[in-house]
Write an enzyme that holds these catalytic residues in place. Structure first.
Site, short mmCIF file in Angstrom:
data_model
loop_
_atom_site.label_atom_id
_atom_site.label_comp_id
_atom_site.label_asym_id
_atom_site.label_seq_id
_atom_site.Cartn_x
_atom_site.Cartn_y
_atom_site.Cartn_z
N SER A 166 44.54 30.45 37.85
CA SER A 166 43.86 29.22 37.41
C SER A 166 43.84 29.13 35.89
O SER A 166 43.79 28.03 35.33
CB SER A 166 42.41 29.22 37.89
OG SER A 166 42.32 28.66 39.14
N PRO A 194 37.12 33.86 39.68
CA PRO A 194 36.89 35.15 39.01
C PRO A 194 36.91 35.09 37.48
O PRO A 194 36.78 36.12 36.82
CB PRO A 194 38.04 36.02 39.54
CG PRO A 194 39.14 35.05 39.83
CD PRO A 194 38.48 33.78 40.28
N GLY A 195 37.09 33.90 36.87
CA GLY A 195 36.87 33.83 35.43
C GLY A 195 38.05 33.47 34.55
O GLY A 195 37.99 33.66 33.34
N GLY A 196 39.11 32.91 35.13
CA GLY A 196 40.29 32.55 34.33
C GLY A 196 39.98 31.53 33.24
O GLY A 196 40.39 31.69 32.08
N ASP A 212 28.67 30.68 38.95
CA ASP A 212 29.34 30.91 40.25
C ASP A 212 28.62 32.05 40.96
O ASP A 212 28.19 33.01 40.31
CB ASP A 212 30.82 31.30 40.01
CG ASP A 212 31.69 31.06 41.24
OD1 ASP A 212 31.34 31.54 42.34
OD2 ASP A 212 32.72 30.39 41.10
N ASP A 232 23.95 27.65 41.86
CA ASP A 232 24.70 26.56 42.49
C ASP A 232 25.09 25.54 41.40
O ASP A 232 24.22 25.03 40.68
CB ASP A 232 23.81 25.91 43.55
CG ASP A 232 24.52 24.78 44.29
OD1 ASP A 232 25.64 24.40 43.88
OD2 ASP A 232 23.95 24.28 45.27
N ASP A 248 35.85 23.73 38.22
CA ASP A 248 36.99 24.04 39.09
C ASP A 248 36.45 24.51 40.43
O ASP A 248 36.70 25.63 40.87
CB ASP A 248 37.85 25.13 38.41
CG ASP A 248 39.15 25.40 39.15
OD1 ASP A 248 39.61 24.54 39.91
OD2 ASP A 248 39.71 26.52 38.97
N LYS A 277 40.32 19.03 43.96
CA LYS A 277 41.24 19.55 44.98
C LYS A 277 41.30 18.56 46.14
O LYS A 277 40.40 18.50 46.95
CB LYS A 277 40.76 20.92 45.44
CG LYS A 277 40.79 21.89 44.25
CD LYS A 277 40.16 23.22 44.53
CE LYS A 277 39.82 23.97 43.24
NZ LYS A 277 40.82 24.05 42.20
C1 SAM Z 1 39.28 27.99 42.44
S1 SAM Z 1 37.92 28.97 42.19
C2 SAM Z 1 37.67 28.88 40.47
C3 SAM Z 1 38.68 29.64 39.68
C4 SAM Z 1 38.32 29.74 38.21
N1 SAM Z 1 38.43 28.46 37.53
C5 SAM Z 1 39.20 30.73 37.50
O1 SAM Z 1 39.84 30.35 36.53
O2 SAM Z 1 39.21 31.89 37.87
C6 SAM Z 1 36.61 28.04 42.85
C7 SAM Z 1 35.22 28.64 42.70
O3 SAM Z 1 34.26 27.65 43.03
C8 SAM Z 1 33.10 28.35 43.43
N2 SAM Z 1 32.16 27.41 44.02
C9 SAM Z 1 32.33 26.60 45.11
N3 SAM Z 1 31.20 25.89 45.32
C10 SAM Z 1 30.31 26.25 44.35
C11 SAM Z 1 29.00 25.84 44.03
N4 SAM Z 1 28.35 24.92 44.75
N5 SAM Z 1 28.39 26.41 42.97
C12 SAM Z 1 29.04 27.34 42.22
N6 SAM Z 1 30.29 27.76 42.48
C13 SAM Z 1 30.92 27.23 43.53
C14 SAM Z 1 33.65 29.41 44.37
O4 SAM Z 1 32.73 30.48 44.48
C15 SAM Z 1 34.94 29.82 43.63
O5 SAM Z 1 34.74 30.99 42.87
#
Ligand code: SAM
Length: 320
Positions: A166, A194-196, A212, A232, A248, A277
């Protein structure tokens, strides 16, 4: 009637055709449209009012394109670098064909040494530019134009410390927007794990609140400029306006778009990068809704990035 050849990601030409309107013909990663619309989400490069060239050999094609270039250069003044872009998508071996024709084209135009010395090979930057843009749709047929609109999409270089792929998306989004987080700026990253994205901002010296429930990994875990909050995203409110909102979320895209609207209307951020998405759904209604934010933004861009799959990315700067 002006036409445009829009080039995007292979596999997404149905959306590109819908967005471009009045499609005349389409193939893997390209759509020829009767309307010369610019600034499309699914187009990476739009060749405006292109001419089409057909010939059985690479040399003959190069000759036709060189003649077109010479002819349209007569009234042109070349004082600054200009983009020269030969590209192909789709069939295997077509990119090699484009390179062969480009080489033959350069030989045929070598007598214009002063002009050709100013040519910069490769994709143009974002926005409209003048140069020579050639796109091969098969081995014997290419479109060429002197004007093109670039969406700013580009393949990005990875960083071994980035914890996810990401990371590449947010890096690419900065190019589209024309700005990146800077030292001392503040970022809220919703759906950060995971933090990208957080890592990308922190490596530029920005302070990041990474929201997250999942854990941060790799270069984002324990990074001194990243604070992790297991909360959240939909309930999170910043204590004060931040320089950047990143979002994201692995969530229904309409929910993520509503969340962005709330942030923009409340003025909680100055700029944003938000990924939606759309999965297997038609993204066009979502795109129309997203463009409704234009009234509140100085610059709003919706792009299907090179690194996006079934998703699109919104970038914007809020009006002061
Ligand atoms: C595609 S990943 C994000 C990747 C991130 N941008 C990166 O660069 O590593 C999507 C994230 O959305 C989080 N997520 C989904 N619904 C959420 C919510 N309501 N509150 C916080 N995080 C949420 C998931 O836990 C997941 O880690």
């Amino acid at each position: 009637m002006p036409t445009a050849l829009h080039v995007g990601q292979k596999g997404f030409e149905a959306f590109l055709a819908k967005e471009a309107g009045s499609p005349l013909e389409k193939g893997p990663g390209w759509v020829l449209s009767q309307e010369a619309r610019q600034d499309l989400c699914f187009a990476h490069l739009s060749l405006l009012e292109p001419a089409v060239f057909e010939a059985p050999t690479a040399n003959a094609l190069a000759g036709k394109i060189a003649d077109f270039f010479l002819e349209t250069s007569r009234s042109e003044r070349y004082e600054a670098p200009w983009p020269l872009c030969f590209e192909a998508a789709g069939a295997e071996g077509l990119s090699a064909r484009a390179r062969t024709v480009e080489k033959a084209f350069l030989e045929k135009t070598s007598r214009m040494a002063r002009v050709m010395k100013l040519a910069e090979q490769g994709r143009p930057g974002p926005g409209e530019s003048r140069g020579l843009f050639v796109h091969f749709v098969d081995f014997k047929r290419a479109f060429a134009s002197r004007r093109a609109f670039g969406g700013g999409q580009r393949r990005m270089a990875d960083d071994a410390q980035a914890p996810s792929r990401s990371y590449l998306k947010v890096e690419e989004a900065y190019l589209v927007l024309g700005e990146a987080p800077a030292k001392g700026q503040s970022v809220v990253d919703l759906g950060a794990a995971p933090g990208g994205w957080s890592f990308s901002a922190a490596k530029r010296g920005a302070r990041v609140l990474a929201v997250d429930n999942g854990p941060l990994k790799g270069g984002a875990a324990e990074h001194p400029l990243i604070e992790h909050r297991a909360e959240d995203a939909f309930k999170f409110k910043p204590a004060q306006r931040v320089d950047w909102l990143f979002c994201d979320l692995l969530e229904e895209p309409r929910k993520a778009l509503d969340l962005l609207r709330r942030w923009v209307e409340a003025g909680w951020c100055r700029r944003f990068v938000v990924n939606l998405k759309f999965g297997r759904n038609d993204p066009l209604p979502l795109l129309r809704e997203a463009r409704g934010l234009e009234t509140l933004c100085r610059a709003l861009k919706a792009r299907h990035l090179y690194h996006d799959r079934e998703e699109l990315t919104l970038t914007g700067i809020l009006k002061p």
